[in-house]
Write a protein that holds these residues in place. Structure first.
Motif, mmCIF file in Angstrom:
data_model
loop_
_atom_site.group_PDB
_atom_site.id
_atom_site.type_symbol
_atom_site.label_atom_id
_atom_site.label_comp_id
_atom_site.label_asym_id
_atom_site.label_seq_id
_atom_site.Cartn_x
_atom_site.Cartn_y
_atom_site.Cartn_z
ATOM 1 N N GLY A 76 0.814 -1.212 0.000
ATOM 2 C CA GLY A 76 0.000 0.000 0.000
ATOM 3 C C GLY A 76 0.844 1.257 0.000
ATOM 4 O O GLY A 76 0.329 2.357 -0.208
ATOM 5 N N GLY A 77 2.164 1.111 0.251
ATOM 6 C CA GLY A 77 3.062 2.266 0.191
ATOM 7 C C GLY A 77 3.961 2.382 1.393
ATOM 8 O O GLY A 77 3.481 2.627 2.506
ATOM 9 N N GLY A 78 5.258 2.187 1.195
ATOM 10 C CA GLY A 78 6.226 2.315 2.276
ATOM 11 C C GLY A 78 6.802 3.707 2.345
ATOM 12 O O GLY A 78 6.308 4.650 1.703
ATOM 13 N N GLU A 79 7.864 3.870 3.133
ATOM 14 C CA GLU A 79 8.474 5.187 3.290
ATOM 15 C C GLU A 79 9.991 5.065 3.330
ATOM 16 O O GLU A 79 10.550 4.011 3.649
ATOM 17 C CB GLU A 79 7.963 5.872 4.557
ATOM 18 N N ILE A 80 10.632 6.168 3.005
ATOM 19 C CA ILE A 80 12.092 6.232 2.989
ATOM 20 C C ILE A 80 12.585 6.634 4.376
ATOM 21 O O ILE A 80 12.119 7.627 4.945
ATOM 22 C CB ILE A 80 12.571 7.231 1.923
ATOM 23 N N ASN A 81 13.550 5.871 4.883
ATOM 24 C CA ASN A 81 14.161 6.198 6.173
ATOM 25 C C ASN A 81 15.451 6.988 5.985
ATOM 26 O O ASN A 81 15.644 8.041 6.600
ATOM 27 C CB ASN A 81 14.449 4.916 6.963
ATOM 28 N N ASP A 82 16.328 6.480 5.168
ATOM 29 C CA ASP A 82 17.589 7.157 4.838
ATOM 30 C C ASP A 82 17.701 7.246 3.331
ATOM 31 O O ASP A 82 17.506 6.246 2.630
ATOM 32 C CB ASP A 82 18.784 6.383 5.399
ATOM 33 N N PRO A 83 18.028 8.408 2.798
ATOM 34 C CA PRO A 83 18.071 8.573 1.350
ATOM 35 C C PRO A 83 19.327 7.951 0.733
ATOM 36 O O PRO A 83 20.311 7.682 1.421
ATOM 37 C CB PRO A 83 18.079 10.091 1.177
ATOM 38 N N THR A 277 13.461 1.275 -7.531
ATOM 39 C CA THR A 277 14.853 0.878 -7.707
ATOM 40 C C THR A 277 15.386 0.244 -6.429
ATOM 41 O O THR A 277 15.087 0.702 -5.320
ATOM 42 C CB THR A 277 15.756 2.057 -8.097
ATOM 43 N N SER A 278 16.194 -0.790 -6.588
ATOM 44 C CA SER A 278 16.791 -1.463 -5.433
ATOM 45 C C SER A 278 17.831 -0.597 -4.744
ATOM 46 O O SER A 278 18.278 -0.917 -3.641
ATOM 47 C CB SER A 278 17.431 -2.782 -5.868
ATOM 48 N N ALA A 279 18.204 0.524 -5.381
ATOM 49 C CA ALA A 279 19.167 1.431 -4.756
ATOM 50 C C ALA A 279 18.610 2.071 -3.494
ATOM 51 O O ALA A 279 19.365 2.647 -2.713
ATOM 52 C CB ALA A 279 19.583 2.522 -5.746
ATOM 53 N N GLU A 280 17.312 1.955 -3.285
ATOM 54 C CA GLU A 280 16.726 2.557 -2.089
ATOM 55 C C GLU A 280 17.187 1.864 -0.814
ATOM 56 O O GLU A 280 17.254 2.493 0.238
ATOM 57 C CB GLU A 280 15.200 2.510 -2.181
ATOM 58 N N ASP A 281 17.492 0.538 -0.901
ATOM 59 C CA ASP A 281 17.909 -0.138 0.327
ATOM 60 C C ASP A 281 18.651 -1.449 0.111
ATOM 61 O O ASP A 281 19.119 -2.053 1.081
ATOM 62 C CB ASP A 281 16.699 -0.412 1.229
ATOM 63 N N ALA A 282 18.815 -1.900 -1.121
ATOM 64 C CA ALA A 282 19.385 -3.230 -1.328
ATOM 65 C C ALA A 282 20.760 -3.215 -1.984
ATOM 66 O O ALA A 282 21.672 -3.921 -1.548
ATOM 67 C CB ALA A 282 18.432 -4.079 -2.169
ATOM 68 N N ASP A 283 20.922 -2.436 -3.050
ATOM 69 C CA ASP A 283 22.139 -2.515 -3.861
ATOM 70 C C ASP A 283 22.759 -1.144 -4.075
ATOM 71 O O ASP A 283 22.066 -0.191 -4.459
ATOM 72 C CB ASP A 283 21.832 -3.129 -5.231
ATOM 73 N N CYS A 284 24.061 -1.072 -3.881
ATOM 74 C CA CYS A 284 24.815 0.112 -4.272
ATOM 75 C C CYS A 284 25.157 0.007 -5.758
ATOM 76 O O CYS A 284 24.989 -1.036 -6.383
ATOM 77 C CB CYS A 284 26.090 0.231 -3.443
ATOM 78 N N GLY A 285 25.650 1.090 -6.317
ATOM 79 C CA GLY A 285 26.024 1.093 -7.728
ATOM 80 C C GLY A 285 27.365 1.752 -7.927
ATOM 81 O O GLY A 285 27.837 2.525 -7.082
ATOM 82 N N GLN A 286 27.993 1.456 -9.058
ATOM 83 C CA GLN A 286 29.324 1.993 -9.340
ATOM 84 C C GLN A 286 29.526 2.107 -10.842
ATOM 85 O O GLN A 286 29.082 1.240 -11.611
ATOM 86 C CB GLN A 286 30.391 1.076 -8.732
ATOM 87 N N VAL A 287 30.194 3.170 -11.264
ATOM 88 C CA VAL A 287 30.512 3.330 -12.679
ATOM 89 C C VAL A 287 31.384 2.162 -13.149
ATOM 90 O O VAL A 287 32.298 1.741 -12.460
ATOM 91 C CB VAL A 287 31.247 4.666 -12.918
ATOM 92 N N GLY A 288 31.050 1.630 -14.327
ATOM 93 C CA GLY A 288 31.870 0.592 -14.943
ATOM 94 C C GLY A 288 31.445 -0.822 -14.649
ATOM 95 O O GLY A 288 31.983 -1.764 -15.228
ATOM 96 N N ARG A 289 30.467 -1.003 -13.742
ATOM 97 C CA ARG A 289 30.020 -2.357 -13.411
ATOM 98 C C ARG A 289 28.785 -2.765 -14.209
ATOM 99 O O ARG A 289 28.278 -3.877 -14.056
ATOM 100 C CB ARG A 289 29.706 -2.480 -11.914
ATOM 101 N N GLY A 290 28.310 -1.870 -15.050
ATOM 102 C CA GLY A 290 27.087 -2.138 -15.796
ATOM 103 C C GLY A 290 27.345 -2.553 -17.224
ATOM 104 O O GLY A 290 28.296 -3.280 -17.531
ATOM 105 N N ASN A 291 26.498 -2.064 -18.113
ATOM 106 C CA ASN A 291 26.551 -2.460 -19.516
ATOM 107 C C ASN A 291 27.796 -1.901 -20.200
ATOM 108 O O ASN A 291 28.337 -0.863 -19.818
ATOM 109 C CB ASN A 291 25.311 -1.941 -20.241
ATOM 110 N N ARG A 292 28.214 -2.607 -21.250
ATOM 111 C CA ARG A 292 29.237 -2.060 -22.132
ATOM 112 C C ARG A 292 28.595 -0.939 -22.963
ATOM 113 O O ARG A 292 27.401 -0.682 -22.879
ATOM 114 C CB ARG A 292 29.807 -3.147 -23.050
ATOM 115 N N VAL A 293 29.379 -0.271 -23.799
ATOM 116 C CA VAL A 293 28.865 0.918 -24.484
ATOM 117 C C VAL A 293 27.770 0.595 -25.495
ATOM 118 O O VAL A 293 27.046 1.499 -25.927
ATOM 119 C CB VAL A 293 29.999 1.701 -25.180
ATOM 120 N N ASN A 294 27.621 -0.673 -25.890
ATOM 121 C CA ASN A 294 26.527 -1.030 -26.789
ATOM 122 C C ASN A 294 25.288 -1.480 -26.027
ATOM 123 O O ASN A 294 24.342 -2.012 -26.602
ATOM 124 C CB ASN A 294 26.958 -2.099 -27.792
ATOM 125 N N GLY A 295 25.272 -1.273 -24.709
ATOM 126 C CA GLY A 295 24.068 -1.456 -23.927
ATOM 127 C C GLY A 295 23.843 -2.831 -23.340
ATOM 128 O O GLY A 295 22.799 -3.068 -22.728
#
Length: 404
Positions: A76-83, A277-295
């Protein structure tokens, strides 16, 4: 003048190999968020540098990180504790010719706009922004002050691109883009943007594993979640089956969706998020760990190790060659008759002009005929693309080529 090599490749086509694995991290994935934001900061800095100084100045915004926050999820809708927190790292030019550039403001405002434009349920005003950009070293900064029309490479680095994409590669890419399309989000607002698609082809069977959270404000109960999930899974299976038919490929595709789910465990057994997005509480992100330049992340292919996102587009070959090799490979595949598959490699040497790589090489698989018969045509394409690298880097600076 340029060291260009063309040779035959005898390895089987990737599409003919029995097993092929391809991944794409989508719009709301923390790694994609980092790549996309940091690259857009580079684009905005390029615009500001050109406006103030007439040319691009030294910068590399390619050490970014997204630190996950915490939430209290609730049907029904949660809330953010820490951004969430966005950390901007590496180097930029803050001042030249007695003119100052407000790099911190550009980084933060660009990030806020990106969130507004791309993630429906993320409020950029509550995200924490940490700008750790510093001035560059004397020698690398001086590259931009030497007055050369085409700048010297700031690193000795190699890159590789290829063409064409296989059906599996295209299906993985297009499935994520479909799930994150404006129409899909309008029709199924409960679907979050943090879409990850992992594809495996074994023979003529393609199976996609999709992870995509449901936004908890649209889910009233556990049973409602599984009803929505079943509906979305049917739509995904319909999409990939139609995709195969439209591409006239005799393959059998299938999809599994949110496979960690377990009925009867409440929030612990379903994949929901407050913001999409899982960045709200589950997963951090970092440049270079994602897709190659062709997506995509194509595990059957040779790929460049450099993270292109955020690097400057006029001297950093980790960005220039990363994208250019794919552009050149695609042109060779499109323009040279009977080319079935092509890989293009480029190696720079620090200090040498970026249009003069140590070596540029094409490895080609022909459907018929010999590589020798097309060698000069291939060399001419590579040479012309390097000859026009100034136009290419300007387009790269304006963000005309995606890098994730």
């Amino acid at each position: 003048m340029r060291n260009i090599n063309v040779e035959s490749i005898r390895a089987p086509l990737v599409s003919e190999q029995n097993v092929e694995v391809v991944e794409r991290k989508g719009l709301g994935h923390p790694d994609y968020i980092c790549d996309s934001i940091m690259n857009q900061v580079s684009v905005e800095l390029c615009r500001e540098y050109i406006d103030k100084f007439g040319h691009i100045m030294h910068h590399n915004i390619d050490k970014g990180m997204l630190v996950a926050g915490s939430v209290s999820g609730r049907l029904g809708g949660g809330e953010i504790n820490d951004p969430m927190r966005i950390i901007f790292g590496d180097r930029a030019t803050f001042q030249a010719d007695d003119t100052e550039i407000d790099v911190e403001h550009i980084a933060i405002s660009t990030s806020k706009k990106w969130f507004l434009d791309n993630l429906r349920f993320v409020d950029p005003s509550i995200i924490e922004y940490q700008v750790e950009l510093k001035e560059g070293s004397a020698e690398l900064t001086d590259i931009f002050r030497r007055g050369a029309r085409i700048l010297p490479a700031n690193d000795t680095s190699a890159a590789v691109g290829y063409a064409p994409l296989t059906l599996t590669e295209r299906m993985v890419f297009d499935t994520e883009r479909y799930l994150n399309s404006e129409k899909f989000k309008k029709d199924y607002p409960e679907s979050g943007e943090d879409v990850k698609v992992m594809g495996v082809r074994q023979g003529e069977n393609i199976h996609l594993t999709v992870a995509m959270p449901l936004v908890d404000r649209f889910v009233s109960s556990e049973s409602e979640y599984f009803r929505m999930k079943d509906e979305l899974l049917d739509i995904m299976n319909e999409f990939v089956n139609n995709y195969a038919q439209e591409n006239y490929q005799p393959v059998t595709p299938s999809v599994s969706f949110n496979t960690l789910d377990m009925p009867g465990r409440g929030l612990g057994g379903i994949y929901t998020t407050v913001t999409g997005t899982s960045a709200e509480d589950a997963d951090c992100g970092q440049v270079g760990r994602g897709n190659r330049v062709n997506g995509i992340i194509p595990l059957n292919r040779p790929v460049s190790s450099e993270a292109a996102a955020g690097k400057n587009p006029v001297s950093h070959v980790g960005k220039i060659y990363n994208v250019l090799t794919h552009v050149v490979a695609d042109r060779i595949y499109q323009d040279v008759a009977d080319v079935e598959e092509v890989y293009v490699w480029m190696l720079s040497e620090i200090g040498a002009a970026v249009d003069i790589p140590q070596i540029a090489a094409a490895q080609i698989r022909m459907s018929q005929g010999s590589v020798d018969s097309v060698g000069e045509d291939v060399k001419e394409i590579i040479d012309s693309e390097l000859e026009n690298i100034e136009t290419f880097t300007q387009d790269l600076a304006e963000g005309k080529y995606p890098v994730c």
